[in-house]
Design a protein around this motif. Structure first.
Motif, short mmCIF file in Angstrom:
data_model
loop_
_atom_site.label_atom_id
_atom_site.label_comp_id
_atom_site.label_asym_id
_atom_site.label_seq_id
_atom_site.Cartn_x
_atom_site.Cartn_y
_atom_site.Cartn_z
N SER A 200 -24.29 -12.38 27.56
CA SER A 200 -23.02 -12.09 26.57
C SER A 200 -23.93 -10.76 25.64
CB SER A 200 -23.52 -13.14 25.71
OG SER A 200 -24.97 -12.98 25.22
N ALA A 201 -22.94 -10.04 25.67
CA ALA A 201 -24.25 -8.77 24.59
C ALA A 201 -22.68 -8.71 23.29
CB ALA A 201 -23.82 -7.67 25.94
N TYR A 202 -23.27 -8.63 22.29
CA TYR A 202 -22.50 -8.38 20.84
C TYR A 202 -23.37 -7.85 19.58
CZ TYR A 202 -25.62 -12.26 20.11
OH TYR A 202 -26.74 -12.96 20.07
N ALA A 203 -22.21 -6.69 18.56
CA ALA A 203 -22.94 -6.88 17.85
C ALA A 203 -22.50 -7.63 16.81
CB ALA A 203 -21.93 -5.47 17.72
N THR A 204 -23.91 -7.13 15.64
CA THR A 204 -23.44 -7.83 14.44
C THR A 204 -23.72 -6.89 13.53
OG1 THR A 204 -23.91 -9.83 15.35
CG2 THR A 204 -24.02 -9.81 12.90
N ILE A 205 -22.60 -6.96 12.61
CA ILE A 205 -22.38 -5.94 10.98
C ILE A 205 -22.68 -6.40 9.99
CG2 ILE A 205 -20.70 -5.75 11.13
CD1 ILE A 205 -21.59 -2.97 10.38
N PRO A 206 -24.01 -6.67 9.14
CA PRO A 206 -22.99 -7.50 7.51
C PRO A 206 -22.90 -6.56 6.73
CG PRO A 206 -25.49 -5.95 7.69
CD PRO A 206 -25.03 -6.29 8.51
N ILE A 207 -22.20 -7.44 6.17
CA ILE A 207 -20.54 -6.47 5.25
C ILE A 207 -20.92 -7.08 3.59
CG2 ILE A 207 -18.44 -6.73 4.66
CD1 ILE A 207 -17.61 -7.63 7.38
N ALA A 208 -20.94 -7.75 2.73
CA ALA A 208 -21.71 -7.59 1.77
C ALA A 208 -20.99 -9.16 1.24
CB ALA A 208 -20.72 -6.72 0.93
N TYR A 209 -22.11 -9.41 -0.13
CA TYR A 209 -21.65 -10.41 -0.34
C TYR A 209 -22.20 -11.86 0.50
CZ TYR A 209 -19.61 -7.91 -3.73
OH TYR A 209 -19.23 -6.53 -4.88
N GLY A 210 -23.22 -12.06 1.46
CA GLY A 210 -23.51 -12.78 2.53
C GLY A 210 -22.39 -12.79 3.71
N PHE A 211 -21.58 -12.17 3.18
CA PHE A 211 -20.65 -11.76 4.58
C PHE A 211 -21.04 -11.65 5.87
CE2 PHE A 211 -17.39 -13.52 1.83
CZ PHE A 211 -17.19 -14.29 2.54
N SER A 212 -20.88 -11.16 6.99
CA SER A 212 -21.58 -10.45 8.38
C SER A 212 -20.01 -10.40 9.36
CB SER A 212 -22.50 -10.93 8.55
OG SER A 212 -22.48 -12.28 9.39
N ALA A 213 -20.03 -9.79 9.81
CA ALA A 213 -18.57 -10.24 11.64
C ALA A 213 -19.52 -9.80 13.01
CB ALA A 213 -17.82 -8.77 11.18
N SER A 214 -19.71 -10.51 13.93
CA SER A 214 -20.26 -10.40 15.03
C SER A 214 -18.48 -9.76 15.99
CB SER A 214 -20.68 -11.37 15.14
OG SER A 214 -21.25 -11.44 16.24
N ALA A 215 -18.98 -9.10 17.27
CA ALA A 215 -17.77 -9.03 18.23
C ALA A 215 -19.08 -9.12 19.30
CB ALA A 215 -17.00 -8.07 17.89
N GLY A 216 -17.99 -9.59 20.60
CA GLY A 216 -18.81 -9.18 22.18
C GLY A 216 -18.34 -9.56 23.27
N TYR A 217 -19.03 -9.54 24.04
CA TYR A 217 -18.76 -10.65 25.28
C TYR A 217 -19.22 -11.82 25.97
CZ TYR A 217 -16.38 -10.68 30.26
OH TYR A 217 -15.61 -11.06 31.22
N TYR A 218 -19.07 -12.38 26.26
CA TYR A 218 -19.50 -13.78 26.91
C TYR A 218 -19.08 -14.24 27.86
CZ TYR A 218 -21.51 -13.59 21.65
OH TYR A 218 -21.60 -13.73 20.83
N GLY A 219 -19.77 -14.60 29.54
CA GLY A 219 -19.76 -14.93 30.50
C GLY A 219 -20.51 -15.68 31.13
N THR A 220 -19.49 -16.87 32.37
CA THR A 220 -20.63 -17.07 33.32
C THR A 220 -20.40 -16.08 35.00
OG1 THR A 220 -19.07 -18.78 33.71
CG2 THR A 220 -20.41 -19.15 32.09
N ASP A 221 -20.72 -16.84 35.53
CA ASP A 221 -20.82 -17.28 36.80
C ASP A 221 -20.05 -17.99 37.60
OD1 ASP A 221 -22.33 -19.29 37.21
OD2 ASP A 221 -24.09 -17.78 38.85
N ILE A 222 -19.42 -19.23 36.73
CA ILE A 222 -18.92 -19.69 37.64
C ILE A 222 -17.16 -19.63 37.70
CG2 ILE A 222 -17.77 -22.34 37.18
CD1 ILE A 222 -19.37 -22.85 35.19
N SER A 223 -16.52 -20.23 38.81
CA SER A 223 -15.05 -19.73 39.25
C SER A 223 -14.41 -20.29 38.81
CB SER A 223 -15.17 -19.51 40.47
OG SER A 223 -15.09 -20.39 41.39
#
Length: 245
Positions: A200-223
């Motif tokens: 997986s590879a992802y980024a997390t960014i704090p916003i304000a008032y305890g909130f944060s956002a995260s987005a990224g890609y998650y994978g396996t080698d299972i077909s």
């Protein structure tokens, strides 16, 4: 077949959230918690919600000695079962020495409301887990090792190893993260999938008032063929919004 499909739906690691703030309760006790909305809930990069959104929450009570107890809850949807939620109970010991942190815990994964039918296996299982972290600002190195004596779906010994790195950028306190892991399972036929590699590879960014956002890609080698024809093992982009207290 039902038990295979149900087992495939489980694959801690959870969508990573930033560390929560601490509420001081006095006498050396603190409490932390979070509420999360995510476009998918993956455990070791296999979807627990059949590629659908999930609502989650966590709470932890810790003491200055390093001992802690906690819980994590999430909506869940496993094919062929009536399981609709997951509740994990956690107890452990965490200690930081200079830049090094170790965390030893026991986790019970439970699925309240699940009514096991003929031909299906029990879903609940236990794991022992060791987490290591070394901070070398602005880089943090992390590692996880977990063992279950009877993994999900009564699939026997389960071993998980994961390593990764977090890099804090000087812009907006954004944290870039990468993880690689491998899951070994004793009874692959009962679990419903082979041993597998996760990344997986992802980024997390704090916003304000305890909130944060995260987005990224998650994978396996299972077909998809190895995943019973399902898409729950496919690679996917995931976004989440977290509120911590």
């Amino acid at each position: 077949m039902l038990k295979r499909l149900a087992a495939l739906a489980l694959g801690l690691g959870l969508i990573s959230a930033p560390a929560a703030a601490q509420v001081d309760l006095g006498a050396g006790f603190t409490i932390t918690g979070s509420a999360i909305g995510t476009t998918d809930y993956v455990f070791r990069n296999i979807s627990q919600t059949r590629n659908r959104p999930a609502a989650q929450g966590s709470v932890e009570l810790s003491h200055e000695t390093g001992l802690y107890v906690g819980a994590f809850a999430s909506t869940a949807t496993f094919v062929g079962t009536d399981a609709r939620q997951e509740v994990d109970l956690i107890a452990g010991y965490r200690r930081t020495i200079s830049s090094f942190t170790f965390d030893i815990s026991g986790i019970g994964y439970t699925y309240p409301g699940y009514d096991r039918q003929t031909g299906q296996q029990e879903l609940s299982f236990m794991e022992a887990m060791l987490k290591l972290k070394y901070e070398l600002d602005p880089v943090t190195f992390v590692g996880t090792a977990a063992y279950s004596p009877n993994f999900f779906g009564r699939s026997g010994d389960g071993y998980w190893l994961e390593g990764g790195v977090d890099v804090k950028l000087p812009v907006l306190d954004i944290v870039l993260s990468g993880r690689v892991g491998y899951q070994w399972i004793e009874r692959n036929a009962r679990f419903g999938a082979p041993d597998y590699f996760a990344y997986s590879a992802y980024a997390t960014i704090p916003i304000a008032y305890g909130f944060s956002a995260s987005a990224g890609y998650y994978g396996t080698d299972i077909s998809q063929r190895e995943c019973g024809g399902l898409k729950i093992c496919d690679g996917r982009f995931i976004a989440s919004l977290t509120w911590t207290f």
